[in-house]
Design a protein around this motif. Structure first.
Motif, PDB file in Angstrom:
ATOM      1  N   GLU A  83       1.125  -1.032  -0.031  1.00 13.26           N
ATOM      2  CA  GLU A  83       0.453   0.235   0.058  1.00 13.26           C
ATOM      3  C   GLU A  83       1.035   1.469   0.152  1.00 13.26           C
ATOM      4  OE1 GLU A  83      -2.701  -0.275   3.078  1.00 13.26           O
ATOM      5  OE2 GLU A  83      -4.344  -1.842   2.727  1.00 13.26           O
ATOM      6  N   ASP A  84       2.262   0.864   0.661  1.00 12.51           N
ATOM      7  CA  ASP A  84       3.112   2.321   0.379  1.00 12.51           C
ATOM      8  C   ASP A  84       3.503   2.911  -1.146  1.00 12.51           C
ATOM      9  OD1 ASP A  84       4.526  -0.101   0.062  1.00 12.51           O
ATOM     10  OD2 ASP A  84       5.683   0.924   1.970  1.00 12.51           O
ATOM     11  N   ASP A 134      10.770   2.012   1.382  1.00 11.58           N
ATOM     12  CA  ASP A 134       9.981   3.260   2.315  1.00 11.58           C
ATOM     13  C   ASP A 134       8.697   3.513   1.085  1.00 11.58           C
ATOM     14  OD1 ASP A 134      11.906   2.860   3.950  1.00 11.58           O
ATOM     15  OD2 ASP A 134      13.486   4.182   2.813  1.00 11.58           O
ATOM     16  N   GLY A 135       8.105   3.205   0.849  1.00 16.41           N
ATOM     17  CA  GLY A 135       7.904   3.462  -0.605  1.00 16.41           C
ATOM     18  C   GLY A 135       7.822   4.013  -2.054  1.00 16.41           C
TER      19      GLY A 135
END
Length: 802
Positions: A526-527, A565-566
């Motif tokens: 989702e990130d 970290d997205g």
């Protein structure tokens, strides 16, 4: 002696001498009404009484009187006369040189009046002896003169750079040399004789461009005048005692031999000496003529050699050049000019810093200095240079140029564009490397598939005897999952080695990608922001949907792992046509129409060394246990198997872009097939031929479990013997195709000769593609790849039997 008798004696001796020394001259021209004249003594000029004079004037006046023309002379500079003729302000111009270019603008008589040639004059003691000495010099020329045009062409042929100063008449040329405004000047031989003694100038040995001088009228304006001039000139020149020859001798003799009144006795002595030398002159004349003929022939051969050399140098696609010791270009061919995007004139005299970036200039300079310092002869270098065609790779052979004393004066070079050669060489090396790894991967996959077939079969048979809630069933199910994962790994190996069994179909990438919209976000997390940019009117491609899913999944996972970290992942599609420019710049590209699938992430990126190895199997930048190193290798194999190519661009800290190009499908027709659901049950007699004992036992158990009667043969020879027994009923032969002794195809050739029309299903741990390359199966034969499940095997047997 009486002074009057002495004068007569001198005149007679001079006439006799002129008859001996002067060549038999040339031609003459005429016209009517307004006649343009300029100062070009002795051909045409205004004398001190402001009366038109000279060889051309006397001949024209004679013809005008004979033709009853009224002549109005219009005086001006040479350039003014030429412009007046063009503007029809005069009817005829005198003393004009003939050329093919001028003949397109003006009409000339067929007979010319006089032949002359060009000379280069310089200030006394200036040391100009050859055309090369004019490099960088100031040269005074007559504006619009034929000699000027020919002289400029001569400078161009020798790549000489000189500063040209234009003047309006001959006298101004000599004045400019005398005052130091010019270092040198050009003029005709006859005109120059009249001025050279009045100025501080020297004749140089540089002679050029013989030119015929005559009269001219505007094109098709005065044909009557031209015809009259032709007629009269032919008549005058056919008679050796005519006014033409008298005037020719008068003007040439008078202007070459002006004698001061104070030097009568000295002149008499000089005439005596000249008369005494006449016999010697006569003897030399033949030698001079012979030598002149030799020189003319030598010049002709030199011109032919120069033309041949120009054709050779400029006819090649290689770059040919010559530099001096400072790196300045002295000679370049047309290919150099084309690759530089500059005319030849702008390249001569410049060094490489004007045409290449600083780092490339430094490399070229270093290699040039090494060549000129070398005593080993020509050296060969490989150079990457920026040209109008982009970055290109050249193989340059350079050698030093030496003078007669052995001193290095520069270098020559021949440079060939080998970009395409290097591209093909790199493609070949990459293909060979991938092929070798692919063979290894295919072999490993074959062995794995045999073992997985046994694992799948026995696990599936065991599960059928248990209920789903029992612990043992759960253990067996975990074994099945592990086997499926192993099967996926072997499938990736086969994809990389292009040996996977595929079923390509016409496909719209947009629809296939959008079908993954729900599944992809769960895969990448989702990130990570996932966006799509699908092109309208996208072309169709032909690919196995399973392979496309593998591409999307592997690239999605790769992007996810690059953005712990997205970040953002953008998937886009577009139509793309690969042209020559793109083809030259990208190694694997091929010309044609493609559908482009792009994955662009904002991850940590990769350096160029990593990018070089990214598609190699088992190469990974992930931690141990977090990646097999097969994901991108699988994509490479799939794309190559479908005749496409991949480009990747990445920089550390700036993310990565994968561009996948799949060939456009011209016939955009989709075939629909309806899946037939076959129950796991069967009947009939199957002859199983398998040399691997564990696979043989497992397959027998599977087939008997669903209701088939199984006859077992452990070799091809045993199967043939069994089929020879007519009392044995067989519905279908299920055979491994690669076996020791006799392969499955040769075995079936023998069996079908015994039992025509018998059904056959081949199986192997190798793919159908690699077996097809060995000629063991053909396109219409039935084949199932190991490992197979009981359901898939049963469905395939039903398909063959039906």
């Amino acid at each position: 002696m009486n002074p009057r008798k002495l004068i007569c004696l001198i005149i007679l001796a001079s006439v006799f001498l002129v008859n001996l020394l002067l060549p038999v001259p040339a031609h003459a021209v005429a016209q009517t009404l307004r006649v343009g004249i300029h100062n070009s003594k002795p051909m045409v000029f205004i004398d001190k009484n402001q009366i038109p004079s000279g060889l051309f004037i006397d001949i024209f006046n004679h013809i005008a009187a004979k033709e009853h023309w009224n002549v109005e002379y219009v005086h001006g500079t040479w350039q003014e006369g030429l412009e007046r003729l063009r503007d029809d302000k005069i009817d005829l111009l005198t003393g004009i040189g003939y050329s093919a270019e001028r003949a397109r603008e003006f009409d000339f008589p067929r007979e010319f009046v006089v032949m002359d040639w060009g000379l280069v004059y310089s200030k006394k003691g200036y040391g100009i002896n050859t055309i090369i000495d004019l490099e960088g010099k100031r040269v005074s020329v007559l504006k619009g003169s034929l000699y000027t045009n020919n002289f400029l062409e001569l400078l161009k042929q020798f790549n000489i750079k000189a500063k040209i100063i234009e003047k309006n008449d001959t006298q101004q040329i000599f004045e400019s040399i005398d005052t130091g405004e010019a270092d040198a000047g050009i003029n005709s031989n006859l005109s120059g004789i009249q001025f050279e003694h009045n100025y501080d100038v020297d004749q140089t040995p540089i002679v050029f461009s013989p030119v015929k001088f005559s009269y001219a009228v505007n094109k098709d304006k005065r044909n009557d005048v031209i015809e009259a001039l032709n007629r009269n000139l032919q008549e005058l020149k056919s008679d050796s005692d005519s006014l033409y020859y008298r005037k020719y001798e008068q003007w040439i003799t008078e202007n070459r031999n002006k004698i001061p009144k104070q030097a009568w006795w000295g002149l008499a002595f000089l005439v005596f000496c000249l008369v005494s030398a006449a016999a010697f002159v006569l003897a030399l004349r033949d030698q001079v003529r012979a030598r002149t003929k030799e020189l003319l022939e030598s010049n002709r051969k030199l011109s032919e050699q120069k033309l041949l050399m120009n054709n050779v140098i400029n006819g090649t696609t290689d770059s040919i050049f010559v530099k001096d010791t400072a790196g300045r270009y002295l000679l370049v061919n047309t290919e150099v000019a084309r690759s530089f995007g500059k005319p030849v004139e702008e390249i001569i005299g410049q060094n490489d810093s004007k045409f290449f970036p600083l780092h490339e200039f430094e490399v070229l300079k270093k290699s040039d200095l090494k060549v000129m310092a070398s005593s080993a002869g020509p050296l060969t270098y490989e150079e990457q240079l920026s040209t109008v065609d982009g970055k290109r790779v050249f193989q340059a052979t350079k050698g030093p140029i030496r003078d007669e004393s052995g001193n290095v004066t520069g270098l020559f070079g021949v440079s060939r564009d080998i970009t395409e050669h290097r591209r093909l060489e790199s493609q070949l090396l990459q293909a060979q490397k991938m092929e070798s790894i692919g063979r290894l991967a295919g072999g490993i996959a074959h062995d794995f598939n045999n073992k997985l077939t046994v694992i799948f079969g026995y696990t599936e048979l065991s599960k059928m005897k248990l209920s789903e809630g029992e612990p043992l069933w759960h253990y067996l199910n975990e074994i099945t999952k592990a086997a499926e994962h192993s099967r996926d790994i072997t499938a990736q190996l086969l994809s990389f080695s292009r040996q996977q069994i595929i079923s390509p179909k016409p496909l719209n990438l947009n629809k296939a990608i959008m079908d993954t919209q729900k599944m992809l976000p769960r895969l990448i997390g989702e990130d990570i922001l996932l966006t799509f940019d699908m092109a309208e009117d996208l072309w169709m491609v032909k690919i196995d949907i399973t392979q496309l899913d593998q591409i999307i999944m592997n690239l999605g996972v790769n992007a996810r792992d690059a953005m712990p970290d997205g970040g953002e992942l953008k998937i886009s599609t577009s139509n793309a046509t690969i042209d020559e420019a793109y083809y030259r710049e990208h190694l694997d590209a091929m010309l044609g129409d493609y559908v482009q699938l792009t994955f662009c992430d904002s991850g940590h990126g990769m350096d160029q060394d990593t990018v070089k190895h990214i598609f190699e199997p088992f190469f990974t930048t992930k931690e141990v246990g977090k990646g097999t190193g097969l994901g991108l290798a699988t994509i490479y194999g799939i794309v190559a198997q479908n005749n496409g190519f991949i480009n990747i661009y990445s920089e550390p800290g700036h993310g990565t872009v994968f561009k996948i190009f799949l060939p456009r499908l011209e016939e955009e027709s989709l075939e629909t097939t309806q899946e037939i659901i076959v129950p796991i049950a069967g009947s009939g007699t199957i002859l199983l031929v398998e040399d691997d004992e564990s696979v043989r036992q497992m397959t027998t158990s599977m087939l008997e479990k669903v209701g088939y009667d199984v006859l077992v043969a452990e070799s091809s020879q045993a199967a043939v013997r069994l089929c020879e027994d007519r009392n044995v009923h067989i519905d279908i032969v299920l055979s491994d195709i690669i076996m020791p002794g006799m392969n499955g195809k040769d075995m079936m050739d023998k069996i079908t000769s015994i039992r025509p029309g018998i059904k056959t299903l081949y199986t192997s741990g190798y793919s159908s593609e690699i077996i097809s390359r060995q000629g063991l199966i053909e396109g219409n034969m039935h084949f199932i790849q190991k490992p197979f499940s009981l359901k898939v095997l049963n469905e395939k047997i039903k398909e063959v039997l039906s």
